[in-house]
Design a protein around this motif. Sequence first.
Motif: not given
Length: 306
Positions: A225-236
């Motif tokens: 969840l951290l990689i896909v959503f917290g990282g890729v989605v939210a940080f973008t």
Amino acid sequence: MDSTRKSILIVLAFFSIYFIWGSTYLLNKIMVSEVAPFFLAGIRFFSAGILIFIIAKFLKISLKATKRQLLNLAFAGFLFLVYGNGVFVWALKYVDSGFAALIAATQPLFVIFLMRILHGSKIKTKSIIGVIFGFIGMCLLVSQEALALNKDSIIGILMIFTCVLSWSYGSIFVSKSNLPKNFFVATGYQMLFASLLLFILSLAFNEAWLAPTKWSLNAKGSMLLLIVFGGVVAFTAFNYLLKEVATEKVSTSAYVNPVIALFLGWYVLDEQITMQSIVAALTLLTGVYFINSKKKLVIFSRFKKQ
């Protein structure tokens, strides 16, 4: 891009940094109980960065960046992900996730002061009132007897404040810097640069590198969840907003993140929520509201007309 589509993207981006990032406090707290913090952050951002570049290649998005852009991206990656996030995750070993989120709610206060110092932005009356509320809220927050503060937790709290300062300065830096036009690519570079530095820090602090195969199911799910959503989605989404919306507005994620984090910390990890924490949170958010509100203070405008 037409205005309607742009408006929809901005709304979705704000949703990402409000709610997804609000949940990452809990996810990081779960992870750091099993995995060393800098190693954890390094894996998270390396995986997210590689995933971003794979998607970019699939979509035939150019990964080109000038030397100046790469330097800016490396510096931004350090401010956001190495110090702002990596050290923050380390501090979660000693501070409850909900309490840490409340401290992070001071980000708009830091942004206001930094914009004043770095760019000479005028501090409005509302902002001064907001700073006063923020100061009172922080005093209420850190003076609780229920916190049972010790040397480690005090150090953790102080380090979180420096993380908020780093993230705040990074927000201003990115909003003014020369970066690749594609926000997806800019995010990927920041993550890869940051992951390299985080792995070096992990080695320097002699952290134990626990293989993912030995993680619990909860830890594996949290990392995904951290990689896909917290990282890729939210940080973008965050990088996109910094170029499309005023920096102080982007920092209003501090409105919602603590509420989400407090609730999840209480519901999932049985973290304590005291009445003083609730009052402190409301006081902090009142301060943030005054700082970001566009509405004029009628009482002061009346005095000016006289």
